[in-house]
Enzyme design. Structure first.
Site, short mmCIF file in Angstrom:
data_model
loop_
_atom_site.label_atom_id
_atom_site.label_comp_id
_atom_site.label_asym_id
_atom_site.label_seq_id
_atom_site.Cartn_x
_atom_site.Cartn_y
_atom_site.Cartn_z
N LYS A 187 0.85 -1.20 0.00
CA LYS A 187 0.00 0.00 0.00
C LYS A 187 0.88 1.24 0.00
O LYS A 187 1.50 1.59 1.00
CB LYS A 187 -0.91 0.05 1.24
CG LYS A 187 -1.96 1.15 1.06
CD LYS A 187 -2.58 1.63 2.33
CE LYS A 187 -1.91 2.83 2.94
NZ LYS A 187 -1.93 4.06 2.12
N GLU A 240 -1.41 7.39 -0.11
CA GLU A 240 -2.54 7.85 -0.93
C GLU A 240 -2.24 9.17 -1.65
O GLU A 240 -3.01 9.63 -2.48
CB GLU A 240 -3.81 8.00 -0.07
CG GLU A 240 -3.71 8.94 1.11
CD GLU A 240 -3.20 8.27 2.39
OE1 GLU A 240 -2.28 7.42 2.30
OE2 GLU A 240 -3.70 8.62 3.47
N GLY A 273 7.10 5.26 7.73
CA GLY A 273 6.21 6.40 7.89
C GLY A 273 6.48 7.09 9.21
O GLY A 273 7.58 6.99 9.77
N GLY A 326 3.66 4.36 13.15
CA GLY A 326 4.51 3.19 13.40
C GLY A 326 4.12 2.51 14.72
O GLY A 326 4.04 1.27 14.79
N GLU A 368 10.46 1.73 9.84
CA GLU A 368 11.40 2.81 9.53
C GLU A 368 10.65 4.11 9.78
O GLU A 368 9.74 4.45 9.02
CB GLU A 368 11.85 2.73 8.06
CG GLU A 368 12.66 1.51 7.72
CD GLU A 368 14.00 1.49 8.44
OE1 GLU A 368 14.50 2.56 8.81
OE2 GLU A 368 14.52 0.38 8.65
N CYS A 374 13.32 11.64 6.23
CA CYS A 374 13.56 11.10 7.58
C CYS A 374 15.01 11.33 7.99
O CYS A 374 15.31 11.46 9.17
CB CYS A 374 13.24 9.62 7.59
SG CYS A 374 14.12 8.71 6.30
N GLU A 381 10.18 16.38 14.52
CA GLU A 381 10.44 16.33 13.09
C GLU A 381 9.58 17.40 12.41
O GLU A 381 8.35 17.29 12.38
CB GLU A 381 10.04 14.93 12.61
CG GLU A 381 10.70 14.51 11.37
CD GLU A 381 10.25 13.12 10.94
OE1 GLU A 381 9.12 12.70 11.24
OE2 GLU A 381 11.06 12.46 10.28
P1 NAD Z 1 2.36 8.41 7.71
O1 NAD Z 1 2.75 7.66 8.92
O2 NAD Z 1 1.27 9.40 7.82
O3 NAD Z 1 1.89 7.42 6.55
C1 NAD Z 1 2.73 6.38 6.08
C2 NAD Z 1 1.87 5.31 5.44
O4 NAD Z 1 1.06 4.72 6.45
C3 NAD Z 1 0.91 5.82 4.37
O5 NAD Z 1 0.80 4.86 3.34
C4 NAD Z 1 -0.40 5.93 5.13
O6 NAD Z 1 -1.55 5.83 4.31
C5 NAD Z 1 -0.30 4.73 6.05
N1 NAD Z 1 -1.13 4.80 7.25
C6 NAD Z 1 -1.65 5.90 7.85
N2 NAD Z 1 -2.40 5.53 8.92
C7 NAD Z 1 -2.33 4.18 8.99
C8 NAD Z 1 -2.88 3.21 9.86
N3 NAD Z 1 -3.67 3.55 10.88
N4 NAD Z 1 -2.58 1.91 9.67
C9 NAD Z 1 -1.78 1.54 8.64
N5 NAD Z 1 -1.25 2.42 7.76
C10 NAD Z 1 -1.52 3.72 7.93
O7 NAD Z 1 3.70 9.06 7.15
P2 NAD Z 1 3.86 10.02 5.90
O8 NAD Z 1 3.34 11.36 6.31
O9 NAD Z 1 3.34 9.38 4.67
O10 NAD Z 1 5.46 10.06 5.77
C11 NAD Z 1 6.25 10.88 6.51
C12 NAD Z 1 6.86 10.13 7.67
O11 NAD Z 1 7.60 9.00 7.20
C13 NAD Z 1 7.89 10.97 8.41
O12 NAD Z 1 7.71 10.84 9.81
C14 NAD Z 1 9.22 10.36 8.01
O13 NAD Z 1 10.26 10.55 8.92
C15 NAD Z 1 8.88 8.94 7.84
N6 NAD Z 1 9.87 8.29 6.97
C16 NAD Z 1 10.79 7.45 7.53
C17 NAD Z 1 11.76 6.86 6.74
C18 NAD Z 1 12.79 5.92 7.31
O14 NAD Z 1 13.35 5.14 6.55
N7 NAD Z 1 13.07 5.95 8.59
C19 NAD Z 1 11.79 7.12 5.38
C20 NAD Z 1 10.85 7.98 4.85
C21 NAD Z 1 9.88 8.55 5.66
#
Ligand code: NAD
Length: 501
Positions: free
Chosen positions: A189, A192, A242, A247, A264, A298, A396
């Site tokens: 997934k 979006e 994410g 997470g 991650e 990140c 962040e």
């Molecule tokens: P997010 O946590 O909002 O979303 C990430 C993914 O999770 C999306 O596909 C989203 O639709 C999904 N999601 C949202 N709610 C969910 C739920 N309840 N259950 C399952 N899935 C769900 O993050 P974002 O805003 O898309 O990305 C930014 C974040 O990602 C930042 O905090 C960044 O640091 C982190 N990030 C980390 C790394 C790493 O490798 N450490 C790399 C890139 C981004």
């Protein structure tokens, strides 16, 4: 001043329409609803994805389960799987301009950077293909004459892969090829906000010869599609990238059926600079670390921890260097900082800057959203005189905002670096070997860069300490993470009856 690259309107643009990939077929979602994605740099709709439902996610999980249990993928030889992954790598390379364009217009990242990410992704697919052939366990021939122990590595099963919007193609490439190399099947997934390139990857994998059901791709929101993928009993592992917030939710959901998780998450990464550093190199790396991907990264080096003796001079030089960074149209090859992912996120970044200024930080460069006629943009921003307890020093921001803190002793620098909840990466700048290595050993982070920043290689594991995550991607660890360990304890000859006689 910031150098602005005004976006040009997308003329004669045809919106791309996507479907879901379930069990080898492209299908519409069961709700009939769709999600429209606007280009963050141009403000117009560029892609339309299916708004999948929980039922669609469950169909995808069922397909992945069937494909795993019937062994169409996991019982192939490593060489057969590897050849398919290598074919996929070639097809990704052949379509890399199209994929980079999609990532650029859906995420707002600069096109030159999107192309470089595609190059990195191709290398990862090739590397994972090679690792898949060399996946092996251990044997123990030392357990006595009557015993032979063999430790197998088996594919863990069905993996849910959930990715964010900031590196759409690169992050799915840090997960999926390793899961496939290990023999797993997957439900993917993407965010979006940026699903396009992951869906094109689905076409590529079908063409490369990945059997039906082995990779399924569902698009939609986290609540509707992501959450069911983290709780379903037929899923064996969740690989999530994410926010730390989601997470933690993912880990709690997965705990209901004790799935393995790989997380991650966020970072607030320090760059520590000593007076004896090669300052010209550092200044450029500081600007790159803070503004790369508009700071929506990140790994962003969003905290500078500078020795007090050089702080004023270094901040002035970073401000001067920041003024050379070109901000604007993601499609312009000159652009270094593109658009911010959504208007809401821009408001959040701006809020962090305003609060820091109210709390006593100085705005040494930038500090405001930029009006470029279309889309949403933020000026590269330096906040100096930041105190370690301020939100901009601990949280962040996920925007092009650099917070500057100062230190006097190495111990103080380490204390400040380690004083927050994150531990993804860090940089240290000094010509002194002892200084670099001491910082390298004492800072609690998954990657420490010494006299460089944000370099990467497919061979090197990547992941976080503390609340930056669990598990490692890339390197050998990546493929092993998608396996279970099974012990075969074999007895040779007759077993002596000793227990009840
Ligand atoms: P997010 O946590 O909002 O979303 C990430 C993914 O999770 C999306 O596909 C989203 O639709 C999904 N999601 C949202 N709610 C969910 C739920 N309840 N259950 C399952 N899935 C769900 O993050 P974002 O805003 O898309 O990305 C930014 C974040 O990602 C930042 O905090 C960044 O640091 C982190 N990030 C980390 C790394 C790493 O490798 N450490 C790399 C890139 C981004």
């Amino acid at each position: 001043m910031t150098i602005l690259v005004r976006p040009r309107a997308l003329e004669d643009f045809k919106v791309r329409e996507f479907q879901l990939l379930i069990d080898g077929r492209w299908v519409d979602g069961s709700s009939g609803a769709s999600i429209e994605r606007k280009s963050p740099g141009h403000g117009v709709v560029v892609s339309r994805y299916q708004a999948a439902t929980k039922a669609d996610a469950e169909r995808a999980i069922a397909a992945a389960r069937r494909a795993f249990d019937t062994g169409t993928w996991c019982r192939m030889t490593g060489a057969e799987r590897s050849n398919i992954l290598l074919k996929a790598a070639e097809l990704i390379a052949a379509r890399s301009d199209e994929l980079a364009y999609l990532d650029c217009i859906e995420s707002g990242k600069p096109i030159s950077q999107a192309k470089a990410e595609l190059g990195g992704a191709v290398d990862i697919w090739r590397y994972a293909a090679a690792l898949g052939r060399d996946l092996h366990g251990e044997s123990y021939n030392t357990l006595g004459e009557g015993t032979l122990g063999v430790v197998l590595r088996e594919a863990i099963g069905v993996v849910s892969i959930i990715t964010p919007w900031n590196f759409p193609f690169l992050i799915v490439s840090q997960k999926l090829p390793f899961a496939l190399a290990a023999g797993c099947t997957a439900v993917v997934k993407p965010s979006e906000l940026t699903s396009g390139s992951t869906l094109v990857l689905g076409e590529i994998l079908m063409e490369a010869g990945v059997p039906a059901g082995v990779v399924n791709i569902v698009t939609g929101t986290g609540a509707e599609v992501g959450a069911p993928m983290t709780v379903h009993p037929d899923v064996d592992m969740v690989s999530f990238t994410g926010s730390t917030l989601v997470g933690k939710l993912t880990m709690a959901n997965a705990a209901q059926t004790l799935k393995k998780v790989s997380l991650e998450l966020g970072g607030k990464n320090p760059q520590i600079v000593f007076p004896d550093a090669e300052l010209d190199d550092f200044i450029d790396a500081a600007v790159f670390g803070a503004y790369f991907n508009a700071g929506e990264c990140c790994n962003a080096g969003s905290r500078l921890i500078i020795h007090r003796d050089i702080a004023d001079d270094v901040v002035a030089r970073i401000a001067a260097h920041s003024a050379k960074v070109k901000v604007g149209d993601p499609l312009d090859p000159q652009t270094k900082v593109g658009a911010i992912i959504t208007p809401e996120h821009l408001a959040k970044i701006d809020g962090y800057v305003r609060n820091a200024a109210t709390g006593g930080a100085n705005i040494s460069h930038g500090g405001e959203p930029l009006e470029l006629g279309m889309g949403q943009f933020m000026s590269p921003t330096i906040l100096s005189a930041v105190q370690p307890d301020m939100a901009v020093a601990r949280e962040e921001v996920f925007g092009p905002v650099l917070s500057v803190l100062t230190f006097e002793t190495l111990d103080e620098a380490v204390r400040i670096a380690n004083s927050i909840d994150y531990g993804l990466s860090a940089g240290v700048w000094s010509r002194d070997f002892d200084t670099c290595l001491t910082i390298g050993r004492q800072v609690r982070a998954g990657t420490i860069w010494m006299n460089t920043f944000m370099d990467g290689a497919s061979e090197l594991p990547f992941g976080g300490y503390k609340q930056s995550g669990i598990g490692r991607e890339l390197g050998r660890h990546a493929v092993e993470d998608y396996t279970e360990t099974k012990t075969l304890n074999m007895h040779l000859g007759r077993r002596k009856v000793v227990w009840a006689s």
